[in-house]
Design a protein around this motif. Structure first.
Motif, mmCIF file in Angstrom:
data_model
loop_
_atom_site.group_PDB
_atom_site.id
_atom_site.type_symbol
_atom_site.label_atom_id
_atom_site.label_comp_id
_atom_site.label_asym_id
_atom_site.label_seq_id
_atom_site.Cartn_x
_atom_site.Cartn_y
_atom_site.Cartn_z
ATOM 1 N N GLU A 45 0.592 -1.297 -0.432
ATOM 2 C CA GLU A 45 0.116 0.136 0.048
ATOM 3 C C GLU A 45 1.055 0.923 0.074
ATOM 4 O OE1 GLU A 45 -4.402 -0.802 2.139
ATOM 5 O OE2 GLU A 45 -2.108 -0.783 3.384
ATOM 6 N N ARG A 46 1.763 1.253 1.152
ATOM 7 C CA ARG A 46 2.825 2.362 0.587
ATOM 8 C C ARG A 46 4.032 2.688 -0.725
ATOM 9 N NH1 ARG A 46 4.934 4.305 5.867
ATOM 10 N NH2 ARG A 46 6.860 3.850 5.189
ATOM 11 N N ALA A 47 3.758 2.026 -1.531
ATOM 12 C CA ALA A 47 4.698 2.043 -2.404
ATOM 13 C C ALA A 47 3.657 2.156 -3.627
ATOM 14 C CB ALA A 47 5.013 0.165 -2.676
ATOM 15 N N THR A 48 2.192 1.719 -3.277
ATOM 16 C CA THR A 48 1.603 2.111 -4.286
ATOM 17 C C THR A 48 0.861 3.330 -4.033
ATOM 18 O OG1 THR A 48 0.442 -0.059 -4.306
ATOM 19 C CG2 THR A 48 -0.764 1.792 -5.466
ATOM 20 N N ALA A 49 1.456 3.695 -2.973
ATOM 21 C CA ALA A 49 0.746 5.369 -2.513
ATOM 22 C C ALA A 49 2.245 6.333 -3.350
ATOM 23 C CB ALA A 49 0.998 5.430 -1.263
ATOM 24 N N GLU A 50 3.838 5.709 -2.769
ATOM 25 C CA GLU A 50 4.333 6.741 -3.458
ATOM 26 C C GLU A 50 4.844 6.525 -4.871
ATOM 27 O OE1 GLU A 50 7.727 4.747 -1.973
ATOM 28 O OE2 GLU A 50 7.782 5.401 0.018
ATOM 29 N N HIS A 52 1.618 6.669 -6.535
ATOM 30 C CA HIS A 52 1.276 7.504 -7.539
ATOM 31 C C HIS A 52 1.324 9.249 -7.213
ATOM 32 C CE1 HIS A 52 -2.195 4.334 -6.905
ATOM 33 N NE2 HIS A 52 -1.319 4.336 -7.827
ATOM 34 N N ILE A 53 2.503 9.067 -6.017
ATOM 35 C CA ILE A 53 2.442 10.591 -5.409
ATOM 36 C C ILE A 53 3.043 11.051 -6.194
ATOM 37 C CG2 ILE A 53 4.183 12.189 -4.334
ATOM 38 C CD1 ILE A 53 2.332 10.458 -1.718
ATOM 39 N N ILE A 54 4.625 9.934 -6.525
ATOM 40 C CA ILE A 54 5.875 10.859 -8.240
ATOM 41 C C ILE A 54 5.172 11.221 -9.425
ATOM 42 C CG2 ILE A 54 7.025 9.718 -9.647
ATOM 43 C CD1 ILE A 54 8.666 8.557 -6.914
ATOM 44 N N GLU A 55 4.003 10.369 -9.598
ATOM 45 C CA GLU A 55 2.968 10.272 -11.124
ATOM 46 C C GLU A 55 2.278 12.002 -10.889
ATOM 47 O OE1 GLU A 55 -0.089 7.103 -11.116
ATOM 48 O OE2 GLU A 55 2.153 6.364 -11.689
ATOM 49 N N ALA A 56 1.887 12.590 -9.372
ATOM 50 C CA ALA A 56 1.331 13.635 -9.622
ATOM 51 C C ALA A 56 2.307 14.491 -9.025
ATOM 52 C CB ALA A 56 0.339 13.883 -8.354
ATOM 53 N N LEU A 57 2.998 14.606 -9.055
ATOM 54 C CA LEU A 57 4.013 15.596 -8.467
ATOM 55 C C LEU A 57 4.299 16.852 -10.185
ATOM 56 C CD1 LEU A 57 7.231 14.024 -6.137
ATOM 57 C CD2 LEU A 57 5.498 15.195 -5.820
ATOM 58 N N PRO A 58 4.164 16.748 -10.732
ATOM 59 C CA PRO A 58 5.037 17.855 -12.079
ATOM 60 C C PRO A 58 3.603 18.308 -12.302
ATOM 61 C CG PRO A 58 5.475 15.575 -13.143
ATOM 62 C CD PRO A 58 4.553 15.341 -11.590
ATOM 63 N N ALA A 59 2.367 17.927 -11.653
ATOM 64 C CA ALA A 59 0.887 18.584 -11.786
ATOM 65 C C ALA A 59 1.106 19.693 -10.295
ATOM 66 C CB ALA A 59 -0.539 18.057 -11.409
ATOM 67 N N LEU A 60 1.416 18.997 -9.288
ATOM 68 C CA LEU A 60 1.670 19.612 -8.378
ATOM 69 C C LEU A 60 2.263 20.758 -7.919
ATOM 70 C CD1 LEU A 60 1.273 16.661 -5.689
ATOM 71 C CD2 LEU A 60 -0.548 18.102 -6.388
ATOM 72 N N ARG A 61 3.476 20.742 -8.723
ATOM 73 C CA ARG A 61 4.644 21.626 -8.750
ATOM 74 C C ARG A 61 4.492 22.602 -10.045
ATOM 75 N NH1 ARG A 61 8.658 17.185 -8.224
ATOM 76 N NH2 ARG A 61 9.479 17.419 -6.325
ATOM 77 N N ALA A 62 3.074 22.260 -11.157
ATOM 78 C CA ALA A 62 3.012 23.492 -11.984
ATOM 79 C C ALA A 62 2.084 24.599 -11.456
ATOM 80 C CB ALA A 62 1.660 22.523 -13.036
ATOM 81 N N LEU A 63 1.066 23.585 -10.217
ATOM 82 C CA LEU A 63 0.306 25.099 -9.641
ATOM 83 C C LEU A 63 0.912 25.406 -8.635
ATOM 84 C CD1 LEU A 63 -2.488 21.450 -8.819
ATOM 85 C CD2 LEU A 63 -2.725 23.615 -10.115
ATOM 86 N N GLY A 64 1.646 24.623 -7.966
ATOM 87 C CA GLY A 64 2.471 25.826 -7.691
ATOM 88 C C GLY A 64 2.771 25.338 -5.713
#
Length: 83
Positions: A45-50, A52-64
């Motif tokens: 579960e923790r690895a899956t969450a990791e 998903h976090i990595i996949e989302a980082l470009p979007a989260l950084r683009a949002l600031g």
């Protein structure tokens, strides 16, 4: 500004700083961050969450997101900074 000013109800994604961001990206990050830092969760579960976090980082950084907010959990903050 309100949420519907950024993405109206009938729109599920938008482009921010050249990156397509899906509605719900910040909420999904928060849910995955909570899961990743929960010691009662399985390694899978923790690895899956990791992942998903990595996949989302470009979007989260683009949002600031990380320009405005700092992650308080040191281990999670370091994980995000590395990726």
């Amino acid at each position: 500004m309100r949420a519907e000013d950024l993405l109206p109800d009938n729109v599920n994604q938008g482009e921010f700083n050249g990156v397509v961001v899906r509605k719900g990206s910040v909420g999904a990050f928060l849910a995955n961050a909570k899961l990743r830092t929960d010691p009662t969760r399985s390694a899978l579960e923790r690895a899956t969450a990791e992942r998903h976090i990595i996949e989302a980082l470009p979007a989260l950084r683009a949002l600031g997101l990380f320009d405005a907010l700092q992650i308080r959990d040191e281990e999670l903050r370091s994980f995000v900074e590395v990726h």
